[in-house]
Design a protein around this motif. Structure first.
Motif, PDB file in Angstrom:
ATOM      1  N   THR A  70       0.080  -9.871   4.913  1.00 19.15           N
ATOM      2  CA  THR A  70      -0.861  -9.222   4.009  1.00 19.15           C
ATOM      3  C   THR A  70      -0.921  -7.746   4.334  1.00 19.15           C
ATOM      4  N   ALA A  71      -1.012  -6.953   3.307  1.00 18.26           N
ATOM      5  CA  ALA A  71      -1.230  -5.519   3.495  1.00 18.26           C
ATOM      6  C   ALA A  71      -2.260  -5.053   2.492  1.00 18.26           C
ATOM      7  N   MET A  72      -3.207  -4.259   2.960  1.00 21.99           N
ATOM      8  CA  MET A  72      -4.200  -3.660   2.091  1.00 21.99           C
ATOM      9  C   MET A  72      -4.363  -2.192   2.436  1.00 21.99           C
ATOM     10  N   ILE A  73      -4.372  -1.368   1.432  1.00 21.33           N
ATOM     11  CA  ILE A  73      -4.703   0.043   1.605  1.00 21.33           C
ATOM     12  C   ILE A  73      -6.198   0.193   1.353  1.00 21.33           C
ATOM     13  N   VAL A  74      -6.930   0.599   2.377  1.00 21.14           N
ATOM     14  CA  VAL A  74      -8.366   0.835   2.250  1.00 21.14           C
ATOM     15  C   VAL A  74      -8.576   2.341   2.098  1.00 21.14           C
ATOM     16  N   LEU A 103      -1.386  -5.288  -1.418  1.00 20.99           N
ATOM     17  CA  LEU A 103       0.050  -5.220  -1.660  1.00 20.99           C
ATOM     18  C   LEU A 103       0.647  -6.594  -1.375  1.00 20.99           C
ATOM     19  N   PRO A 104       1.060  -7.348  -2.392  1.00 16.61           N
ATOM     20  CA  PRO A 104       1.625  -8.685  -2.149  1.00 16.61           C
ATOM     21  C   PRO A 104       2.845  -8.619  -1.255  1.00 16.61           C
ATOM     22  N   ARG A 105       2.943  -9.548  -0.341  1.00 20.89           N
ATOM     23  CA  ARG A 105       4.056  -9.544   0.608  1.00 20.89           C
ATOM     24  C   ARG A 105       5.391  -9.788  -0.087  1.00 20.89           C
ATOM     25  N   ASP A 106       5.365 -10.445  -1.256  1.00 11.98           N
ATOM     26  CA  ASP A 106       6.587 -10.800  -1.966  1.00 11.98           C
ATOM     27  C   ASP A 106       7.035  -9.726  -2.951  1.00 11.98           C
ATOM     28  N   THR A 107       6.420  -8.555  -2.885  1.00  7.57           N
ATOM     29  CA  THR A 107       6.809  -7.455  -3.764  1.00  7.57           C
ATOM     30  C   THR A 107       8.198  -6.938  -3.393  1.00  7.57           C
ATOM     31  N   VAL A 135      -8.694  -4.300  -5.839  1.00  7.53           N
ATOM     32  CA  VAL A 135      -7.689  -4.579  -6.859  1.00  7.53           C
ATOM     33  C   VAL A 135      -6.390  -4.972  -6.168  1.00  7.53           C
ATOM     34  N   THR A 136      -5.463  -5.497  -6.956  1.00  6.10           N
ATOM     35  CA  THR A 136      -4.100  -5.749  -6.485  1.00  6.10           C
ATOM     36  C   THR A 136      -3.179  -4.764  -7.172  1.00  6.10           C
ATOM     37  N   VAL A 137      -2.195  -4.240  -6.442  1.00  5.30           N
ATOM     38  CA  VAL A 137      -1.267  -3.297  -7.051  1.00  5.30           C
ATOM     39  C   VAL A 137      -0.688  -3.930  -8.316  1.00  5.30           C
ATOM     40  N   PRO A 138      -0.581  -3.180  -9.404  1.00  4.56           N
ATOM     41  CA  PRO A 138      -0.072  -3.754 -10.661  1.00  4.56           C
ATOM     42  C   PRO A 138       1.361  -4.273 -10.508  1.00  4.56           C
ATOM     43  N   VAL A 139       1.544  -5.562 -10.722  1.00  5.19           N
ATOM     44  CA  VAL A 139       2.863  -6.181 -10.599  1.00  5.19           C
ATOM     45  C   VAL A 139       3.091  -7.142 -11.755  1.00  5.19           C
TER      46      VAL A 139
END
Length: 370
Positions: free
Chosen positions: A111-115, A129-133, A316-320
């Motif tokens: 898991t990754a998150m930009i705070v 940021l989904p790990r599977d991106t 939010v989740t990065v737009p994917v």
């Protein structure tokens, strides 16, 4: 199994609305969230005398700035800060039992998150940021000094597996064009200890969850989760939504709010004992960049975060979208994602248009704070 071969979320669809459940091999990674940064808040005011030396001795830090050098996005001087929060799925030490397996291979950032802490430190925006991106990973130097060439079209979580924390930071900065001011990492056992130190976290589920992969069974209703069950919740994938990692991210974001409410509820800043107990647990649980690698530095940083409550978090989740070339991957929707990165660079709220109509995972509303 290599990071590049790890299965990911559901099926493709032009608008992100056509999905199927994927039942691939289990992925037992810790899903750590923005609450890690919130958890560090408990350090405020706790560094004095012998307590300082004890807490300082708990900390582990990495000099990411030295490894990455000067070829990075520029720092802003507007009072905002960006923290990359990672969760690693290492099986070493006490994490092997919690991970449910005996794999001692390289850890990955599951898991990754930009705070993004906004100017004034009263609000924060959190971008998962989904790990599977699918990303293009830049050339990296690993902790042993070995050079790794750039790689195109690999999964995001391969960056950490290849070059550790510094490579993960470099990949995020390459993807976003946004400077990461700080770094925080937590593993399985650290997550569990933090939740237990808070006396558990209360959540409400709107439907039953039964996921043998994460060993979690919850009937619909309100539950106070201890560290082990909270770990199961943030790892749950096949028990909710479309069975994708995007649905699991929605659970994690709901847990972020629940944990932030728990910190407010118990009032850690009003009790020296609670404050110290949580400070001791938090400093043992995390790895930081060298900019946060002492109690004094953490106190200075954390004291500015204590006013950010659950109502002041925008997650939010990065737009994917699901990758049409590989149904188990997601790709960034560049135009929409740029709206997110521009907002972070300019310290503005993330516009709703950035995430409208993007793939999400269909688990929204399954878990909430009570």
């Amino acid at each position: 199994m290599s990071a590049e071969s790890t299965p990911g979320p559901g099926t493709p669809g032009e608008s992100g609305t056509s999905r199927r459940k994927v039942r691939g091999p289990r992925h037992r990674g810790l899903r750590v969230m923005a609450w890690t940064a919130a958890g560090i808040v408990v350090l405020g005011g706790a560094g004095a005398g012998c307590l300082y030396f004890k807490l300082n001795g708990n900390l582990r830090s990495i000099d990411i700035d030295h490894v990455l050098g000067s070829d990075r996005p520029e720092k802003t001087d507007d009072g905002s800060e960006n923290i990359l929060v990672l969760g690693s799925d290492t099986r070493s030490g006490g994490n092997r039992k919690l991970g449910g397996g005996a794999d001692d291979g390289p850890a990955r950032s599951d898991t990754a998150m930009i705070v993004h802490v906004h100017r004034g430190r009263e609000k924060a925006s959190v971008v998962s940021l989904p790990r599977d991106t699918v990303v293009d990973r830049p050339a990296c130097t690993d902790p042993r000094g070995r050079e790794h060439p750039a790689a195109d079209g690999v999964m995001f979580n391969s960056a950490y597996a290849t070059g550790g924390a510094a490579c993960a930071v470099k990949t995020v900065e390459s993807l976003t064009g946004v400077r990461m001011d700080h770094y925080l990492e937590v593993d399985f056992s650290g997550f569990r200890r933090l939740v237990d130190a808070l006396g558990g976290v209360e959540v409400t589920t709107t439907e039953d969850i039964d996921d043998p992969d994460s060993h979690l069974e919850l009937e619909a209703g309100t539950h106070r989760l201890d560290g082990e069950r909270a770990l199961g919740l943030v790892r749950t994938r096949h028990g909710v939504g479309d069975g994708s990692d995007l649905g699991r991210i929605q659970l994690q974001q709901a847990f972020v709010r629940a944990l932030a409410e728990r910190v407010e509820e118990i009032g850690v800043f009003t009790s020296p004992k609670k404050l110290y107990d949580l400070a001791d647990t938090a400093t043992r649980a995390v790895t930081t960049d060298s900019g946060l690698g002492s109690v004094n530095k953490l106190v200075s940083f954390a004291s500015g975060l204590k006013d950010i409550g659950a109502s002041n978090l925008h997650l939010v989740t990065v737009p994917v979208r699901y990758d049409p070339a590989d149904h188990n991957r997601v790709v960034v929707q560049e135009a929409k994602a740029e709206l997110v990165w521009d907002a972070l660079r300019e310290d503005r709220p993330i516009p709703a248009a950035a995430t409208h109509g993007t793939a999400a995972g269909e688990a929204d509303g399954v878990v909430s704070a009570p």
